[in-house]
Design an enzyme around this catalytic site. Sequence first.
Site: not given
Length: 396
Positions: A38, A199, A353, A376
Amino acid sequence: MNYNKKTVRDIDVAGKKVLVRCDFNVPLKDGVITDTKRIDAALPTIEYLVNHNAKVILCSHLGRPKGEFKPEFSLKPVADELKRKLGQNVILAKDVIGPDAKALCASLKLGQVILLENVRFHKEETKNDMEFAKELASLADIYVNDAFGTAHRAHASTEGVSHFLPSVAGFLIEKELKIMGGALENPQRPFVAILGGAKVSDKIGVITNLISKVDTIIIGGAMAYTFIKATGGNIGSSLVEDDKLDLARDLIKKAADAKINFLLPDDNIIGKDADGTAGEYKVSDSNSVPDGWMGLDIGPKTQDKFTAAIKGAKTIVWNGPMGVCEVDETAKGTLALASAIAETDAVSIVGGGDSAAAVEKLGYADKMTHISTGGGASLEFLEGLELPGIACLMDK
C-alpha cells in the site's frame, strides 16, 4: 458515476500545500510492517508532487483505534518506511489538526513531505464531522485523494475536506477508474465475470449490475450452493443462505432473459469440515452432496467448464475465490482459474480481498492487468454504486 476525474496533472501544485489522503492501512506485526504494497502504491503520486515543488502533507488511517489515541496504531512505522522509499526525511506529526501538525505545515518547504498522525485517532473522522474536516482542510491549499481502499466511505479525510479545497485524484485512483471504469463502460468482448466467496448477499448488487454488461457470469465458492439448492439440488451440509433462495432463482431468470451464460458448478470437492482437519476429500456431483459432507471447492469437471469459458475472454473481472484457499486440497479450483486467466491476453481485473490474496499467494499477480487495492470499494464499484471519495473530486 463519472469516471473522468481531474488528477494532480490537471492542477498547478508548485509552491502549494497539498493534502494527500493515502491508504497506509498496512499490516503490522510487533510494530513492523509485514507488507509494504500500500505504501509502494502511493509513491508515484507523492514523488510527482515532490518533483513539482509542492509542499506535501500526507494523511491516512491505520487499524481501528475507534477515535482515541492508541500508540499501537501510530503511523510511525509508515513514516520510517516512507523515509527509506523516498530517500528523504518524512516527519511524523504528533497529532492530526493539533499544534504540532499546524506548526509543521506552516514551516513546510518546497518538496518536503510530512505525515499527519492517524486520522482515526479522532472520532470525528468516521462521522465526517464538517468542523473537523474544515480544520484538516485549513492545513492545505489543494486536496488529493489517492486512497481507493476507503473511497466507498464518506469520512472527513476522504470526502469532507473536498467541501473546502479544490480536489483531484492521485495516480492510484486514476488507474482504478481508468481500468475498472473502462471495463464496465466499454469492455472488449467476450466479457466474463467470475464471482466467488461465501455469500450471495455480498454479491447481489454486483450480479444485478453485471447482468446488463457481461456475456458470461461464473459462480463459484460457497455462494454457489445457494444457487444449487435454489434449483433443486441436494447440497449436504454446505454453506447456504436459505433466505436468499428466491433471490437466487430470480437472478438465474434475469440472466436467462438477458441471454447471458450463467455457469454454476457441476461437481465439487467435498469434505466433512472447512478447516482442513477432516483429512478426507472426495469429488461429488454438485446436485447430490451426501448428508454430513460440505462442498469446499469446485471439482475437476467444473474447472474444465470454467476455464473453457475464460479461454476466449477479452475482459475478465474476478472477485472472490472458488473454494477454501487456506487449505491446499481445496485451493485447486482457484489455482486453476488464476492459471487460466494468466494465460489469456484479456484485460484481467482482480477485485481486492481474498481473490487478490489468492492470486498473490499463487504467484500470478504479475500476469493480471490490474489487482484492485480496495476490497469493499472495488465491490461497490462493480455494483455501479457511487463512491463518495471519488464523486467529490472535480470532473475533467
